[in-house]
Design a protein around this motif. Structure first.
Motif, PDB file in Angstrom:
ATOM      1  N   LEU A 182       0.990  -0.906   0.007  1.00  0.00           N
ATOM      2  CA  LEU A 182       0.031   0.113  -0.206  1.00  0.00           C
ATOM      3  C   LEU A 182       1.189   1.630  -0.154  1.00  0.00           C
ATOM      4  N   LEU A 183       1.913   1.460   0.471  1.00  0.00           N
ATOM      5  CA  LEU A 183       2.810   2.150   0.345  1.00  0.00           C
ATOM      6  C   LEU A 183       3.595   3.091   0.007  1.00  0.00           C
ATOM      7  N   PRO A 184       3.762   2.221  -1.203  1.00  0.00           N
ATOM      8  CA  PRO A 184       4.348   2.803  -2.623  1.00  0.00           C
ATOM      9  C   PRO A 184       2.821   3.570  -3.234  1.00  0.00           C
ATOM     10  N   VAL A 185       1.689   2.586  -2.957  1.00  0.00           N
ATOM     11  CA  VAL A 185       0.740   3.007  -4.208  1.00  0.00           C
ATOM     12  C   VAL A 185       0.204   4.483  -3.151  1.00  0.00           C
ATOM     13  N   LEU A 186       0.285   4.761  -2.374  1.00  0.00           N
ATOM     14  CA  LEU A 186      -0.371   5.843  -1.598  1.00  0.00           C
ATOM     15  C   LEU A 186       0.649   7.222  -2.231  1.00  0.00           C
ATOM     16  N   GLU A 187       2.483   7.124  -1.927  1.00  0.00           N
ATOM     17  CA  GLU A 187       3.508   7.898  -2.311  1.00  0.00           C
ATOM     18  C   GLU A 187       3.474   8.424  -4.154  1.00  0.00           C
ATOM     19  N   ARG A 188       2.795   7.144  -4.578  1.00  0.00           N
ATOM     20  CA  ARG A 188       2.342   7.597  -6.159  1.00  0.00           C
ATOM     21  C   ARG A 188       1.318   8.557  -6.419  1.00  0.00           C
ATOM     22  N   ALA A 189       0.194   8.267  -5.368  1.00  0.00           N
ATOM     23  CA  ALA A 189      -0.997   8.928  -5.580  1.00  0.00           C
ATOM     24  C   ALA A 189      -0.530  10.100  -5.284  1.00  0.00           C
ATOM     25  N   GLY A 190       0.026  10.990  -3.985  1.00  0.00           N
ATOM     26  CA  GLY A 190      -0.152  11.928  -3.330  1.00  0.00           C
ATOM     27  C   GLY A 190       1.006  12.302  -2.932  1.00  0.00           C
ATOM     28  N   GLY A 191       2.345  11.487  -3.107  1.00  0.00           N
ATOM     29  CA  GLY A 191       3.492  11.641  -3.196  1.00  0.00           C
ATOM     30  C   GLY A 191       4.083  11.622  -1.362  1.00  0.00           C
ATOM     31  N   VAL A 192       4.826  11.769  -1.046  1.00  0.00           N
ATOM     32  CA  VAL A 192       5.407  10.920   0.646  1.00  0.00           C
ATOM     33  C   VAL A 192       4.356  12.221   1.384  1.00  0.00           C
ATOM     34  N   ARG A 193       4.325  13.268   1.715  1.00  0.00           N
ATOM     35  CA  ARG A 193       3.370  13.770   2.400  1.00  0.00           C
ATOM     36  C   ARG A 193       2.191  12.912   2.384  1.00  0.00           C
ATOM     37  N   PHE A 194       1.418  12.462   1.225  1.00  0.00           N
ATOM     38  CA  PHE A 194       0.433  11.748   1.382  1.00  0.00           C
ATOM     39  C   PHE A 194       0.207  10.637   1.875  1.00  0.00           C
ATOM     40  N   ARG A 195       1.374   9.698   2.048  1.00  0.00           N
ATOM     41  CA  ARG A 195       1.697   8.808   2.280  1.00  0.00           C
ATOM     42  C   ARG A 195       1.989   8.582   4.406  1.00  0.00           C
ATOM     43  N   ASP A 196       3.195   9.634   4.379  1.00  0.00           N
ATOM     44  CA  ASP A 196       2.731   9.876   5.724  1.00  0.00           C
ATOM     45  C   ASP A 196       1.727  10.194   7.075  1.00  0.00           C
ATOM     46  N   GLN A 197       1.070  10.767   5.591  1.00  0.00           N
ATOM     47  CA  GLN A 197      -0.418  11.160   6.382  1.00  0.00           C
ATOM     48  C   GLN A 197      -1.200   9.874   6.801  1.00  0.00           C
ATOM     49  N   VAL A 198      -1.225   9.525   5.966  1.00  0.00           N
ATOM     50  CA  VAL A 198      -2.195   8.125   5.904  1.00  0.00           C
ATOM     51  C   VAL A 198      -1.131   7.082   7.300  1.00  0.00           C
ATOM     52  N   MET A 199       0.738   6.783   7.509  1.00  0.00           N
ATOM     53  CA  MET A 199       0.834   6.195   8.165  1.00  0.00           C
ATOM     54  C   MET A 199       0.621   7.051   9.381  1.00  0.00           C
ATOM     55  N   ALA A 200       0.437   8.547  10.210  1.00  0.00           N
ATOM     56  CA  ALA A 200       0.461   9.246  10.963  1.00  0.00           C
ATOM     57  C   ALA A 200      -1.028   9.062  11.225  1.00  0.00           C
ATOM     58  N   ALA A 201      -1.765   8.377  10.477  1.00  0.00           N
ATOM     59  CA  ALA A 201      -3.322   9.089  11.078  1.00  0.00           C
ATOM     60  C   ALA A 201      -3.727   7.409  11.895  1.00  0.00           C
ATOM     61  N   ALA A 202      -2.646   6.523  10.725  1.00  0.00           N
ATOM     62  CA  ALA A 202      -3.091   4.900  11.271  1.00  0.00           C
ATOM     63  C   ALA A 202      -1.628   4.447  12.597  1.00  0.00           C
ATOM     64  N   GLY A 203      -1.131   5.615  13.302  1.00  0.00           N
ATOM     65  CA  GLY A 203      -0.520   5.625  13.610  1.00  0.00           C
ATOM     66  C   GLY A 203       0.900   4.384  14.043  1.00  0.00           C
ATOM     67  N   VAL A 204       0.818   4.545  12.161  1.00  0.00           N
ATOM     68  CA  VAL A 204       2.459   3.270  11.827  1.00  0.00           C
ATOM     69  C   VAL A 204       3.828   4.884  11.414  1.00  0.00           C
ATOM     70  N   PHE A 205       4.395   4.141  11.983  1.00  0.00           N
ATOM     71  CA  PHE A 205       5.072   5.398  11.862  1.00  0.00           C
ATOM     72  C   PHE A 205       6.461   4.607  11.078  1.00  0.00           C
ATOM     73  N   GLU A 206       6.862   3.438  10.456  1.00  0.00           N
ATOM     74  CA  GLU A 206       7.537   2.779   9.560  1.00  0.00           C
ATOM     75  C   GLU A 206       6.890   1.725   8.887  1.00  0.00           C
ATOM     76  N   ALA A 207       7.782   0.929   7.476  1.00  0.00           N
ATOM     77  CA  ALA A 207       7.397   0.004   7.193  1.00  0.00           C
ATOM     78  C   ALA A 207       7.427  -0.692   8.157  1.00  0.00           C
ATOM     79  N   PRO A 208       6.756  -2.277   7.945  1.00  0.00           N
ATOM     80  CA  PRO A 208       6.924  -3.274   8.605  1.00  0.00           C
ATOM     81  C   PRO A 208       8.039  -4.589   7.838  1.00  0.00           C
TER      82      PRO A 208
END
Length: 199
Positions: free
Chosen positions: A20-46
Motif C-alpha cells: 500500500l505504501l508505494p501506491v499512496l506515494e505515487r498517488a499523493g507523494g511522500v506527504r500523503f503517504r506519511d499522512q495516512v501512516m500518521a493517522a493510522a499510528g504507523v510510523f515505519e514500514a513493517p
C-alpha cells in the motif's frame, strides 16, 4: 465510519501495508503517504521477513478510507494487485504456476483455491477464512474492516488479490466481486469469482 479497531491481536502478512505504501506515494507523494501512516499510528514500514500485527494494517486501510474515501477503492485495488504480483513472484513456485496455467480452468481453480486456503492467515489474520463454493471465499470477522460501518463493500484490496491471482493462473476472464461485507453488517465478507468477457 470508523469505530475502534485497536483490540485486534492477530497477525497478518506485511504486504497488507508494504504494497500500500508505494501506491499512496505515487498517488499523493511522500506527504500523503506519511499522512495516512500518521493517522493510522504507523510510523515505519513493517519488515518483509515475517508476519505483523493485524491492528496497524487494518488502521492503515481504515485511515485511507477516512482521509480519501473517493480514492480509497482504486488505491486499495492497486495495492491488492501489487500484493498478488508479489505472491506470484516470490510465494508460488514457477513450476506450480506452469502446471496451473496448463490445466483446464475447472481443475486449476479448485487447486488454487485450496492453496489459498492453506495460506489464508497471510491476508485473513484472525478472521475465519473458508471456501464457500466454487470460486467463492468468505472471511468472517475480517480484520481489515473490523469496526467499520459502511453502506457498500469495502474490501477492494482482498478482491484485487483474488482476481489478479485467478486471472493470471486460471482464467484471464475471471472477475472478483465482494457480494457481502462485514462492514455492512454481514457475518462474513463474501468474494465471488465469475467469468466475464469484459476486458
Amino acid at each position: 465510519m470508523l469505530r475502534d479497531a485497536n483490540h485486534t491481536t492477530g497477525l497478518i502478512g506485511p504486504n497488507a501495508v508494504l504494497q500500500l505504501l508505494p501506491v499512496l506515494e505515487r498517488a499523493g507523494g511522500v506527504r500523503f503517504r506519511d499522512q495516512v501512516m500518521a493517522a493510522a499510528g504507523v510510523f515505519e514500514a513493517p519488515g518483509d521477513d515475517g508476519m505483523m500485527p493485524e491492528a496497524p494494517a487494518a488502521r492503515m486501510h481504515q485511515a485511507l478510507r477516512a482521509i480519501e474515501p473517493e480514492m480509497a477503492p482504486s488505491l486499495a485495488w492497486a495495492a491488492g494487485e501489487r500484493t498478488a504480483q508479489y505472491i506470484l513472484a516470490y510465494r508460488i513456485p514457477q513450476m506450480a504456476q506452469v502446471v496451473l496455467k496448463s490445466l483446464p480452468a475447472a481443475l486449476a481453480g479448485p487447486l488454487l483455491s485450496r492453496a489459498i486456503a492453506k495460506h489464508a492467515w497471510t491476508f485473513a489474520g484472525s478472521g475465519t477464512f473458508r471456501i464457500a463454493g466454487p470460486l467463492t471465499f468468505e472471511i468472517a470477522d475480517n480484520p481489515i474492516v473490523r469496526g467499520e460501518v459502511s453502506d457498500v463493500p469495502l474490501c477492494h484490496w482482498h478482491c484485487a488479490v483474488f482476481e489478479t491471482l485467478f486471472r493470471t493462473l486460471v482464467d484471464p476472464h475471471l472477475r472478483c466481486t465482494e457480494e457481502t461485507c462485514c462492514a455492512m453488517g454481514a457475518p462474513a465478507c463474501r468474494f465471488v469469482l465469475r467469468r466475464t468477457k469484459r476486458s
